[in-house]
Design a protein around this motif. Structure first.
Motif, short mmCIF file in Angstrom:
data_model
loop_
_atom_site.label_atom_id
_atom_site.label_comp_id
_atom_site.label_asym_id
_atom_site.label_seq_id
_atom_site.Cartn_x
_atom_site.Cartn_y
_atom_site.Cartn_z
N SER A 256 42.48 18.50 25.34
CA SER A 256 42.25 18.63 23.90
C SER A 256 40.84 19.13 23.67
O SER A 256 39.98 19.06 24.55
CB SER A 256 42.46 17.28 23.22
OG SER A 256 41.63 16.29 23.82
N THR A 257 40.58 19.65 22.48
CA THR A 257 39.24 20.12 22.14
C THR A 257 38.28 18.94 22.14
O THR A 257 38.67 17.77 22.09
CB THR A 257 39.23 20.78 20.76
OG1 THR A 257 39.58 19.79 19.78
CG2 THR A 257 40.20 21.94 20.69
N LYS B 166 39.67 27.71 19.56
CA LYS B 166 40.24 28.19 18.31
C LYS B 166 40.26 29.72 18.36
O LYS B 166 39.59 30.33 19.17
CB LYS B 166 39.39 27.75 17.12
CG LYS B 166 39.26 26.23 16.99
CD LYS B 166 40.50 25.63 16.37
CE LYS B 166 40.29 24.14 16.09
NZ LYS B 166 41.49 23.51 15.57
N ARG C 16 36.35 17.97 19.78
CA ARG C 16 36.48 17.22 18.52
C ARG C 16 37.72 16.32 18.55
O ARG C 16 37.66 15.14 18.21
CB ARG C 16 36.55 18.18 17.34
CG ARG C 16 36.76 17.48 16.00
CD ARG C 16 36.73 18.46 14.85
NE ARG C 16 35.40 19.05 14.73
CZ ARG C 16 35.11 20.06 13.90
NH1 ARG C 16 36.06 20.58 13.15
NH2 ARG C 16 33.89 20.54 13.84
N ALA C 17 38.84 16.88 18.99
CA ALA C 17 40.08 16.09 19.03
C ALA C 17 39.94 14.93 20.01
O ALA C 17 40.38 13.80 19.73
CB ALA C 17 41.25 16.98 19.42
N TRP C 18 39.35 15.19 21.17
CA TRP C 18 39.16 14.14 22.17
C TRP C 18 38.32 13.01 21.61
O TRP C 18 38.61 11.83 21.82
CB TRP C 18 38.50 14.75 23.41
CG TRP C 18 38.20 13.77 24.49
CD1 TRP C 18 39.06 13.26 25.42
CD2 TRP C 18 36.92 13.16 24.77
NE1 TRP C 18 38.42 12.38 26.26
CE2 TRP C 18 37.10 12.31 25.88
CE3 TRP C 18 35.66 13.25 24.19
CZ2 TRP C 18 36.05 11.55 26.42
CZ3 TRP C 18 34.62 12.50 24.73
CH2 TRP C 18 34.82 11.67 25.82
N TRP C 19 37.27 13.36 20.89
CA TRP C 19 36.36 12.35 20.33
C TRP C 19 37.08 11.49 19.29
O TRP C 19 36.90 10.28 19.25
CB TRP C 19 35.15 13.04 19.70
CG TRP C 19 34.16 12.08 19.09
CD1 TRP C 19 34.11 11.65 17.81
CD2 TRP C 19 33.10 11.40 19.77
NE1 TRP C 19 33.08 10.77 17.62
CE2 TRP C 19 32.43 10.60 18.82
CE3 TRP C 19 32.64 11.41 21.09
CZ2 TRP C 19 31.34 9.80 19.15
CZ3 TRP C 19 31.55 10.62 21.41
CH2 TRP C 19 30.91 9.84 20.45
N GLU C 20 37.91 12.11 18.49
CA GLU C 20 38.46 11.43 17.32
C GLU C 20 39.79 10.71 17.59
O GLU C 20 40.24 9.92 16.76
CB GLU C 20 38.64 12.45 16.18
CG GLU C 20 37.30 13.02 15.72
CD GLU C 20 37.43 14.13 14.69
OE1 GLU C 20 38.59 14.41 14.28
OE2 GLU C 20 36.40 14.71 14.29
N GLU C 21 40.39 10.93 18.79
CA GLU C 21 41.72 10.36 19.00
C GLU C 21 41.72 8.95 19.59
O GLU C 21 42.78 8.31 19.61
CB GLU C 21 42.54 11.30 19.92
CG GLU C 21 42.01 11.39 21.33
CD GLU C 21 42.63 12.54 22.12
OE1 GLU C 21 43.34 13.38 21.50
OE2 GLU C 21 42.39 12.63 23.34
N SER D 108 35.33 20.38 28.52
CA SER D 108 36.79 20.34 28.52
C SER D 108 37.30 21.63 29.12
O SER D 108 36.52 22.49 29.52
CB SER D 108 37.33 20.15 27.09
OG SER D 108 36.95 21.25 26.27
N GLN E 191 34.01 10.74 13.47
CA GLN E 191 34.20 12.18 13.65
C GLN E 191 33.16 12.73 14.63
O GLN E 191 32.08 12.15 14.81
CB GLN E 191 34.08 12.90 12.31
CG GLN E 191 35.20 12.56 11.33
CD GLN E 191 35.11 13.40 10.07
OE1 GLN E 191 34.03 13.66 9.56
NE2 GLN E 191 36.26 13.82 9.56
N CYS E 192 33.50 13.86 15.24
CA CYS E 192 32.58 14.50 16.18
C CYS E 192 31.54 15.29 15.39
O CYS E 192 31.62 16.51 15.23
CB CYS E 192 33.34 15.42 17.14
SG CYS E 192 32.32 16.12 18.44
#
Length: 872
Positions: free
Chosen positions: A809-810, A866, A812-817, A804, A839-840
């Motif tokens: 998006s991060t 972060k 984790r966010a990309w995976w979960e959205e 990314s 979840q990632c």
């Protein structure tokens, strides 16, 4: 005297024939030319250089040319691709070639053949500071052997050939030697112990001379590295071959320049992070330049070779929190005061100031970055320390050295900051007589005789300490073997020092952006003025060169933001708010004559917003009459926008006024969105500067204006649309990039990477490859139109791969959205039919990270999105 003159004349008449030879494929109308530092080769005037002639040898096109030179000749030279008028179309990258004729050629009458290979941008990479001063700096400790050429074997007239082998090998461990081995006995018959050992001559160049009997030709050979532990590393790729014309009776001399030793290319990994996120126990509210030393230590322990930052220039345009956006710079030269470590300003900090810092730190550490409070605190503390130590610092030799090296930008920057604060706006058009910059006005503003001179000096003082602190961190990174990579934003804020001082370099009535894509159907409008490249070219892009030189003081690599903008930029009128109704600059428009030849005549119909009653009813329902009464006039069988709301900015202003009076039937945002849609319902954009030129509106087939045309007009406009966007501009854009990008690359020795994301013209990647520019590959944003996800194992070497970037998006966010996208990724990329976790989880992250680490890309860079607190 006569005898001396005769002797001198005889010596000067002795000459050597230099025969240049290089394989290179050209296009029709192109020729190769060699130009160099001596008059014989044009004295760097390409028009006077030596034109070469081509011939085919097997699958290669070979260019050759011969010139007579004195026996004591030496020069630098390079190859160029030119047209029939000797206009430069392309030139080879890398260092200038150096030639010094050895003493054994000083008898005269010999022919020396120079067998060269075209130097690409990739060949120049080892000489960039990222490798030269950081990764391969150990090679600089090698002993240089510059002894005279000593031949162990006798040169037999007509029976042997003197060959100089030469290779560039930047990555050589201590105790390792470089050899050439091959099919000749002189090259060890492929046995390294009996091969020809090369001598190191500096700048990663290894060479050796060898007399080889003509009977051994053609010879096959390869270069290799041989360690003192007996470890042999033979270069990869096909075997090299050297042939000669054995019919020639005279002694032959051949100098080979074989480019780079072909070995497994060096690869490394790094992290990318915004400067404000690099937190430590010592910092005050935000990451600071000196915190980079801790990040470098962490990178070394973790095995990373690179730390990449977002832009770090001053962005203090408005004095508000939105100045935290790092891509809208107040100055492309000044560093951001936000990253100053105030505790390091003085060794004799008064106790009251220390208490102020401690109290502020307590308050700011308990929250995310508070931009406004942190800036206010740092400037307050810095002013107090400045008033205490003003003369001590300003009279120091280190400050004088800094000021002398930077006053060209430092004085205007300090004056701008003063005027910004005095007038309470960065909009320099509001500064009265100071709106128009001049050197005379500047010198009066920064004069020691003014009452505000301390304020001017304070800005000098802050920049001096920022420079000192970043320089300290940069030197630390180099010493630890970590590349510090900066970021070069494509634009500047329209209310900036640069637009004030150099208004002629910017097209202030325009904005930059990006055309629509899958992320935003309305495109992007960044708000920056576009560049006046024609004006910039008049001083050979001095502003860009100064900008890159400044960056090179701190960084050994840099990222060129939106590199597509150096080919062409998406240009919008300054009255636009969205990014759809734009055109590419430069580009070849559709002329009125061209359209009329195709049977297109009704230009008012095609260029005016196509607004019909049913469209209004569909969008606004029962309120359509109210909207029409306020924003539209009837025009023939359609409607047109009123003069006071015929642009996006006018619509937004009028809506705001109506909302304040409670005259809107729906939400302001929805009405604005719908009116913008109607305003953009056009097929062609008329050029505001040339009324007979037109540009096809992006995605014109999506408009009802297009759908209501007759079939003939549709077919013509579709064909012209695809020609405009995908064919007719390629040569122009290629030429544009080849004018500007080499100037950037030659302005510093930093390693350059280009963010080549978005709608990518076909010419982009070939130009980047030729110039040695490293591209960017984001797995979730593949450049291949038929792929949803990129395959890191298929990336080319000249790339940076990353899961990314800061625009995404991060992980984790990309995976979960998006659940459906997760399924597609697991199936197509991970090769599994199993139900993916919501979840990632670590296994998913590990798989994606490993994909990138194992990719062929030169760099795998992982964003740390972060705040990172370093507790060392």
């Amino acid at each position: 005297m006569a005898n001396l003159g005769s002797s001198s004349a005889t010596k000067s008449m002795k000459s050597v024939k230099l025969k240049f030879r290089i394989p290179y494929f050209t296009e029709w109308g192109q020729r190769l030319l060699v130009c160099g530092s001596e008059p014989t080769l044009g004295s760097w005037n390409v028009k006077k250089g030596l034109l070469l002639s081509p011939f085919h040898q097997g699958d290669e096109l070979i260019w050759t040319g011969t010139v007579a030179v004195p026996c004591c000749f030496s020069c630098e030279y390079s190859y160029y691709v030119v047209d029939d008028a000797k206009n430069v179309l392309r030139w080879e990258m890398g260092n200038k070639r150096k030639l010094i004729l050895p003493p054994l050629l000083q008898e005269g009458g010999q022919t020396l053949e120079l067998h060269d290979l075209w130097q690409t941008g990739g060949d120049a990479l080892p000489f960039r500071s990222a490798f030269k001063d950081v990764i391969f700096c150990k090679s600089s400790t090698l002993n240089i052997d510059r002894q005279e050429v000593i031949l162990q074997d006798k040169l037999d007239q007509g029976e042997s050939v003197l060959v100089r082998f030469k290779i560039c090998c930047p990555n050589v461990e201590e105790g390792t030697s470089v050899y050439v081995i091959g099919s000749s006995t002189k090259l060890g018959n492929w046995k390294v112990q009996d091969g020809l050992k090369l001598q190191y001559t500096g700048e990663y160049i290894w060479e050796a001379y060898c007399v080889i009997p003509k009977s051994d030709f053609p010879i096959k050979y390869k270069y290799c590295k041989y360690g003192k532990n007996g470890c042999l590393s033979l270069e990869i790729g096909s075997t090299r071959e050297l042939s000669i014309d054995s019919s020639k009776s005279q002694l032959q001399y051949i100098f080979l320049s074989d480019g780079m030793l072909r070995e497994m290319p060096w690869r490394g990994a790094g992290v990318a992070i915004p400067m404000f996120s690099v937190r430590s126990e010592v910092d005050l509210g935000v990451g600071e330049f000196l915190d980079l030393k801790l990040l470098v230590d962490w990178a070394v322990e973790s095995g990373f070779h690179l730390v990449q930052l977002l832009p770090i220039n001053d962005t203090s345009v408005h004095g508000m929190w939105w100045d935290s956006y790092p891509y809208s710079s107040l100055s492309v030269f000044a560093l951001h005061p936000l990253y100053l470590r105030v505790q390091a300003l003085s060794e004799n900090m008064p106790e009251d100031i220390k208490n102020e810092i401690r109290n502020a730190k307590e308050c700011l550490d308990g929250k995310d970055v508070d931009y406004e409070a942190t800036m206010a605190t740092k400037l307050s503390v810095a002013k107090k320390v400045f008033m205490q130590e003003r003369d001590l610092i300003l009279d120091s030799s280190s400050f004088h050295k800094f000021f002398s090296a930077n006053e060209d930008w430092l004085k205007p920057y300090a004056a701008f900051c003063f005027l910004r604060d005095f007038f309470e706006t960065s909009d320099h058009s509001q500064w009265g007589r100071f709106s128009n910059y001049s050197k005379d006005k500047l010198e009066k503003l920064v004069s020691k005789d003014t009452s505000h001179y301390d304020t001017i000096c304070f800005h000098y003082y802050v920049q001096f300490h920022l420079h000192s602190q970043l320089s300290e961190a940069a030197a630390y990174a180099r010493a630890k073997g970590v590349i510090l990579k900066g970021d070069l934003p494509i634009g500047v804020d329209r209310n900036s020092v640069d637009t004030w001082v150099y208004p002629n370099l910017f097209r202030m009535n325009t904005s930059t952006g990006a055309p629509p894509d899958c992320f935003d159907k309305n495109g992007q409008n960044w708000g920056f003025p576009t560049y006046n490249w024609e004006e910039m070219s008049k001083d050979n892009y001095a502003w860009w060169r100064a900008r890159l030189t400044q960056m090179g003081k701190y960084f050994t690599a840099y990222r060129i933001d939106h590199i597509l903008g150096f080919f062409r930029i998406w240009e919008l009128p300054d009255h636009a708010m969205t990014g759809l109704i734009g055109k590419f600059r430069p580009s070849i428009p559709l002329s009125q004559e061209e359209l009329e030849r195709e049977g297109i005549w009704d230009f008012d119909r095609l260029t005016r917003p196509y607004v019909q009653k049913e469209f209004l009813q569909q969008k606004f329902g029962d309120s359509w009459t109210l909207i029409a009464a306020n924003f539209l006039n009837e025009y023939l069988d359609r409607y047109e926008f009123k003069e006071d709301c015929n642009t996006e900015k006018k619509i937004a202003a009028k809506l705001k006024s109506c909302a304040e009076k409670s005259l809107l039937p729906e939400s302001e945002d929805k009405i604005r969105h719908d009116l913008f849609d109607l305003l953009k319902n056009i097929v062609l954009i008329r050029d505001p500067e040339h009324a007979r030129n037109f540009y096809p509106r992006f995605n014109l087939e999506d408009t009802s204006s297009f759908r209501d045309l007759d079939d003939h007009s549709k077919n013509v406009l579709k064909r012209l649309y695809y020609d405009y966007y995908f064919h007719r501009q390629e040569k122009l854009w290629q030429q544009n990039a080849l004018k500007t990008l080499p100037v950037l690359l030659n302005s510093s020795d930093m390693l350059a990477c280009g963010e080549d994301l978005g709608l990518i013209p076909a010419c982009v990647h070939p130009v980047m490859q030729e110039l040695g520019l490293i591209g960017l590959r984001i797995q979730r944003m593949p450049s291949e139109p038929d792929l949803e996800f990129g395959n890191p194992s298929q990336y080319s070497y000249m790339t940076v791969c990353a899961p990314s970037c800061h625009d995404c998006s991060t992980l984790r966010a990309w995976w979960e959205e998006d659940e459906e996208r997760r399924h597609r990724f697991v199936y197509s990329v991970m090769g599994s039919d199993e139900l993916p976790p919501s979840q990632c989880v670590p296994d998913v992250a590990y798989f994606i990270i490993r994909q990138h680490v194992e990719a062929p890309s030169m760099w795998a860079i992982f964003p740390l999105q972060k705040c990172v607190k370093l507790w060392f």
